[in-house]
Design a protein around this motif. Sequence first.
Motif, short mmCIF file in Angstrom:
data_model
loop_
_atom_site.label_atom_id
_atom_site.label_comp_id
_atom_site.label_asym_id
_atom_site.label_seq_id
_atom_site.Cartn_x
_atom_site.Cartn_y
_atom_site.Cartn_z
N LYS A 4 0.85 -1.18 0.00
CA LYS A 4 0.00 0.00 0.00
C LYS A 4 0.89 1.24 0.00
O LYS A 4 1.91 1.30 0.70
CB LYS A 4 -0.92 0.01 1.23
CG LYS A 4 -1.78 -1.23 1.40
CD LYS A 4 -2.80 -1.41 0.30
CE LYS A 4 -3.84 -2.48 0.62
NZ LYS A 4 -3.30 -3.83 0.75
N THR A 10 -3.75 12.95 0.53
CA THR A 10 -5.10 12.53 0.91
C THR A 10 -5.13 11.74 2.22
O THR A 10 -6.16 11.68 2.88
CB THR A 10 -5.73 11.65 -0.18
OG1 THR A 10 -5.05 10.39 -0.23
CG2 THR A 10 -5.68 12.33 -1.54
N PHE A 12 -4.96 8.51 2.23
CA PHE A 12 -5.38 7.15 1.88
C PHE A 12 -4.16 6.27 1.61
O PHE A 12 -3.23 6.68 0.92
CB PHE A 12 -6.25 7.15 0.62
CG PHE A 12 -7.57 7.84 0.77
CD1 PHE A 12 -8.38 7.61 1.87
CD2 PHE A 12 -8.01 8.72 -0.20
CE1 PHE A 12 -9.61 8.24 2.00
CE2 PHE A 12 -9.24 9.36 -0.09
CZ PHE A 12 -10.03 9.11 1.02
N VAL A 14 -3.25 3.19 -0.49
CA VAL A 14 -3.85 2.61 -1.68
C VAL A 14 -2.97 1.48 -2.21
O VAL A 14 -1.74 1.61 -2.27
CB VAL A 14 -4.05 3.69 -2.76
CG1 VAL A 14 -4.66 3.10 -4.02
CG2 VAL A 14 -4.93 4.81 -2.22
N ASN A 49 -7.41 -2.53 -3.16
CA ASN A 49 -8.42 -1.84 -2.36
C ASN A 49 -8.96 -0.58 -3.03
O ASN A 49 -9.60 0.25 -2.39
CB ASN A 49 -7.86 -1.49 -0.97
CG ASN A 49 -6.79 -0.40 -1.00
OD1 ASN A 49 -6.33 0.00 -2.07
ND2 ASN A 49 -6.39 0.05 0.17
N TRP A 50 -8.70 -0.43 -4.34
CA TRP A 50 -9.13 0.76 -5.06
C TRP A 50 -9.81 0.35 -6.37
O TRP A 50 -9.23 -0.41 -7.15
CB TRP A 50 -7.95 1.67 -5.36
CG TRP A 50 -8.33 3.04 -5.83
CD1 TRP A 50 -8.66 3.42 -7.09
CD2 TRP A 50 -8.41 4.22 -5.03
NE1 TRP A 50 -8.96 4.76 -7.13
CE2 TRP A 50 -8.82 5.28 -5.87
CE3 TRP A 50 -8.20 4.48 -3.67
CZ2 TRP A 50 -9.00 6.59 -5.41
CZ3 TRP A 50 -8.37 5.78 -3.21
CH2 TRP A 50 -8.76 6.82 -4.08
N TYR A 78 -11.99 1.46 -1.67
CA TYR A 78 -12.16 2.86 -2.05
C TYR A 78 -12.73 2.91 -3.47
O TYR A 78 -12.40 2.07 -4.30
CB TYR A 78 -10.83 3.59 -2.04
CG TYR A 78 -10.17 3.71 -0.68
CD1 TYR A 78 -10.73 4.50 0.32
CD2 TYR A 78 -8.96 3.06 -0.41
CE1 TYR A 78 -10.12 4.62 1.56
CE2 TYR A 78 -8.35 3.19 0.82
CZ TYR A 78 -8.93 3.97 1.79
OH TYR A 78 -8.33 4.10 3.02
N SER A 80 -13.24 5.56 -6.81
CA SER A 80 -13.04 6.85 -7.47
C SER A 80 -13.88 6.89 -8.73
O SER A 80 -14.02 5.88 -9.42
CB SER A 80 -11.56 7.07 -7.82
OG SER A 80 -11.08 6.06 -8.69
N ALA A 114 -14.32 8.27 -2.48
CA ALA A 114 -12.99 8.65 -2.01
C ALA A 114 -12.40 9.76 -2.87
O ALA A 114 -11.81 10.71 -2.36
CB ALA A 114 -12.07 7.44 -2.00
N TYR A 157 -13.98 12.86 -0.75
CA TYR A 157 -12.89 13.19 0.16
C TYR A 157 -11.73 13.90 -0.52
O TYR A 157 -11.06 14.73 0.09
CB TYR A 157 -12.37 11.92 0.84
CG TYR A 157 -13.34 11.28 1.79
CD1 TYR A 157 -13.52 11.79 3.07
CD2 TYR A 157 -14.09 10.18 1.41
CE1 TYR A 157 -14.42 11.21 3.96
CE2 TYR A 157 -15.00 9.59 2.29
CZ TYR A 157 -15.16 10.11 3.56
OH TYR A 157 -16.06 9.54 4.43
#
Length: 329
Positions: A4, A10, A12, A14, A49-50, A78, A80, A114, A157
């Motif tokens: 990650k 941010t 986050f 990711v 996770n994105w 998350y 986008s 996110a 966010y």
Amino acid sequence: MMRKNLLGRTGFLVSEIAFGGGVTGGILTKGDEAGAVRALNRALVVGINWIDTAALYGNGASEATIGRHIHTLRPQPYISTKVRIERDQMNDIPGAIEKSLTESLKRLNLDRVALFQLHNQLGDAVGDRPVLSPAQVLGPGGVADTFDRLKEQGLFYASGMTAAGETRAILDVIKSGRFDCAQVYYNAINPSAGWSRAHANWRVQDFSGILAACFRENMGVLNIRIFAGGPLAKAARPERLAVLTSGTDVDNEVRCAAAVRAALGTGYGSPAQTALRFVLGNHDVTSRVIGVGDVRDIDEAVKAVEAGPLPAEAVDKLERLWATDFKMP
């Protein structure tokens, strides 16, 4: 487990690979519900996770597919998404953005995302795409002001932009500091976003300085077009390929991808693994968005991550290739 990385300012963390929900791959847009669920769950299992999507992808189909399953996914990823302002909406940019975001959240079955990103190209467009000037993005009542207002309302966010279009315009928007993240074009055919300046023989779009500008602004970077829209992943000519950079065309992209494969051979994995291992070597990139057609694409990405970035000998071969006139004259 997948590493990650911090997405700029941010906060986050990711995964180094992100699940691309666009038409390249297209698992979220082609109506294969069972396949989409398998792919989404497989991505989460391997540590992705994105999930990156957009209102434009399948005319909302990608977002709707995510929305039907988002509350059953564990762990929660998350999300986008993006807005593209069309030509007939240019007289009311704030209204177009707000309407698009409202509809995206409804399809996604979410109260907020996110990251919300501008999908338009900047300056001069490549292909027949609606374009925005830096003034339309940064001026009073423009895109950045509207994003700030919607962000304050808690609808997302972090804010993002797409680093596509005219390089000078892209750099102007990045250097404004108004956005938290950028989608950056970077691959083994055109890695110029990572350079301070291009080779003397460089003949296609020069993105030099973009990653450095993002770094200076502490922006997160989502790497797009890792496979150049397909040619770097498969030898077969893509059925459809929308070229995103100037100074080239589909024939040239296919030819350059073949040159990359010839230079590197089969010693670094499949073509897709090799292309992904190249971009894994740039640590100024937060995450790399891969188009997903089925679970096999995710498993290939995992193999590339396990193998790690290309060794120096392979990058040297690519450097020699980029320094030659293998692009369009």
